[in-house]
Design an enzyme around this catalytic site. Structure first.
Site, PDB file in Angstrom:
ATOM      1  N   ARG A 102       0.802  -1.182  -0.110  1.00 21.10           N
ATOM      2  CA  ARG A 102      -0.073  -0.075  -0.051  1.00 21.10           C
ATOM      3  C   ARG A 102       0.857   1.218   0.043  1.00 21.10           C
ATOM      4  NH1 ARG A 102      -3.082  -3.873   1.981  1.00 21.10           N
ATOM      5  NH2 ARG A 102      -0.935  -4.727   2.881  1.00 21.10           N
ATOM      6  N   THR A 103       1.484   1.295   0.844  1.00 25.03           N
ATOM      7  CA  THR A 103       2.406   2.726   0.893  1.00 25.03           C
ATOM      8  C   THR A 103       3.355   3.135  -0.041  1.00 25.03           C
ATOM      9  OG1 THR A 103       2.612   2.038   3.351  1.00 25.03           O
ATOM     10  CG2 THR A 103       3.997   3.744   2.646  1.00 25.03           C
ATOM     11  N   LYS A 159      25.081  -6.151  -1.010  1.00 29.00           N
ATOM     12  CA  LYS A 159      26.491  -6.334  -0.871  1.00 29.00           C
ATOM     13  C   LYS A 159      26.752  -5.737   0.336  1.00 29.00           C
ATOM     14  CE  LYS A 159      26.588  -6.087  -5.996  1.00 29.00           C
ATOM     15  NZ  LYS A 159      26.806  -4.956  -6.904  1.00 29.00           N
ATOM     16  N   ARG A 195      11.216   3.746   3.981  1.00 29.70           N
ATOM     17  CA  ARG A 195      10.724   3.002   4.599  1.00 29.70           C
ATOM     18  C   ARG A 195      12.008   2.005   5.155  1.00 29.70           C
ATOM     19  NH1 ARG A 195       5.718  -1.292   4.792  1.00 29.70           N
ATOM     20  NH2 ARG A 195       4.577   0.707   5.318  1.00 29.70           N
ATOM     21  N   HIS A 245       4.770   5.625  11.736  1.00 30.66           N
ATOM     22  CA  HIS A 245       4.233   5.510  10.144  1.00 30.66           C
ATOM     23  C   HIS A 245       3.358   6.868  10.074  1.00 30.66           C
ATOM     24  CE1 HIS A 245       3.429   4.042   6.403  1.00 30.66           C
ATOM     25  NE2 HIS A 245       2.826   2.788   6.873  1.00 30.66           N
TER      26      HIS A 245
HETATM   27  N1   CP Z   1      -0.363   0.011   6.144  1.00 29.46           N
HETATM   28  C1   CP Z   1       0.934  -0.253   5.353  1.00 29.46           C
HETATM   29  O1   CP Z   1       1.927   0.397   5.793  1.00 29.46           O
HETATM   30  O2   CP Z   1       0.799  -1.378   4.359  1.00 29.46           O
HETATM   31  P1   CP Z   1       1.956  -1.672   3.611  1.00 29.46           P
HETATM   32  O3   CP Z   1       3.073  -2.358   4.468  1.00 29.46           O
HETATM   33  O4   CP Z   1       1.515  -2.799   2.358  1.00 29.46           O
HETATM   34  O5   CP Z   1       2.531  -0.617   3.088  1.00 29.46           O
END
Ligand code: CP
Length: 329
Positions: free
Chosen positions: A54-55, A82, A104, A134
């Site tokens: 999603r993100t 590496k 991320r 998040h």
């Molecule tokens: N909610 C969320 O962060 O989903 P993803 O891990 O799929 O990005």
């Protein structure tokens, strides 16, 4: 506005500005031509050291809808495997002229380091770091809650300009491993909502008494007495449980019995109450298929709202710097 690292950094005015800008972005997305020229000539790098559906996709969609050039970087298949360091990866992105980096990372604090170590000039947007934060997930959750529930209190339209004062939100499940819970507790508190966390004692973090929320170990009691307007179910993060889930609860069946949202619990919610889940869901563990697919669930809508919220964040960081130059958002 330079970086978006944590919801704890946001003032109420900044949070409401983000939600209102997201509402404006959402309005543009019902047009036949969805693309805006706002970030033409700017480069957004999606830097993902952890899996995401999603993100990652919604940040990519958001940047493209704003006409930015997008580079997708996944640690798998890159020189990170590496042994290349975060610093050298950042210096490479700097050399390529990144204007914004969406990151991320499995390590809590990695986005903060990217933003403040002096390796990059780019704005940094935290797309989830370890168990820490998040922020865009919490913003899309707040946006979804406001859209559905603020009108009930006489708010205007989809809640534009409003905070979440007076609303009650229960956040249920694996709080210990959840950056979504931490980001939501901070943001919902800033926006004036009342929050109760519900979890087994083994999945409540040390120090939770300093968080601006209540804590309960009993879901049925919380649904009956707290009467939440929104129930946010959290994913059981088995990949972060060393020794397996058995170290945190006796069995999946027992977890579901005490902390799962099923049809029986769904029927006990107030008529207007909504159900959220950040995804990905463990259907049959923290949420039953019946609850996930019910009319009360806004889980698919959360994903759609994520694009508008991330367009707003990219816009305010990359094109709206005149409003608060030099500051983190
Ligand atoms: N909610 C969320 O962060 O989903 P993803 O891990 O799929 O990005």
């Amino acid at each position: 506005m330079k970086h978006l690292l944590s919801t704890a950094d946001l003032s109420k005015d900044e949070a409401v500005l983000l939600l209102d800008t997201a509402a404006q972005m959402a309005a543009t997305q019902s047009r036949e031509i969805k693309k805006l020229p706002t970030l033409r000539g700017r480069t957004v790098v999606n830097l993902f050291f952890e899996d995401s559906t999603r993100t990652r996709i919604s940040f990519e969609t958001a940047a493209k809808r704003l006409s930015a050039d997008v580079i997708n970087f996944s640690a798998k298949g890159s020189s990170v495997s590496k042994g290349e360091s975060l610093k050298d990866t950042a210096l490479t992105l700097h050399a390529m002229g990144a204007d914004a980096v969406v990151v991320r990372h499995w390590a809590s604090g990695a986005p903060y380091q990217l933003a403040h170590a002096g390796w990059l000039d780019a704005g940094v947007l935290n797309a989830g770091d370890g168990t820490h934060q998040h922020p865009t997930q919490a913003l899309l959750d707040a946006y979804t809650i406001r859209r559905h529930l603020v009108g009930l209190r006489g708010g205007a339209g989809e809640g534009v300009g409003a905070d979440l004062a007076g609303l009650r939100v229960a956040i249920v499940g694996d709080v210990l491993h959840s950056r979504v819970a931490r980001a939501n507790v901070a943001l919902l508190h800033t926006l004036g909502a009342e929050v109760t966390l519900v979890a087994p004692p083994t999945l409540v973090p040390v120090g939770v008494e300093t968080w601006p929320c209540a804590v309960s170990y009993h879901l049925d009691e919380t649904l009956a007495e707290f009467r939440p307007d929104a129930v946010m179910m959290l994913r059981v993060q088995r990949e972060r449980m060393s020794g397996g889930a058995g170290g945190f609860f006796p069995s999946p069946l027992e977890y579901t019995r005490y902390y799962g949202l099923d049809a029986r619990r769904l029927a006990r919610l107030a008529d207007h109450a909504i159900v959220l889940h950040p995804g990905p869901m463990n259907r049959g563990l923290e949420i039953s298929a019946e609850a996930a697919d019910s009319d009360r669930a806004v889980i698919v809508e959360q994903v759609a709202n994520g694009v508008a919220v991330r367009m707003a964040a990219l816009y305010l960081l990359m094109a709206g710097e005149d409003s608060a130059e030099g500051n983190d958002l």
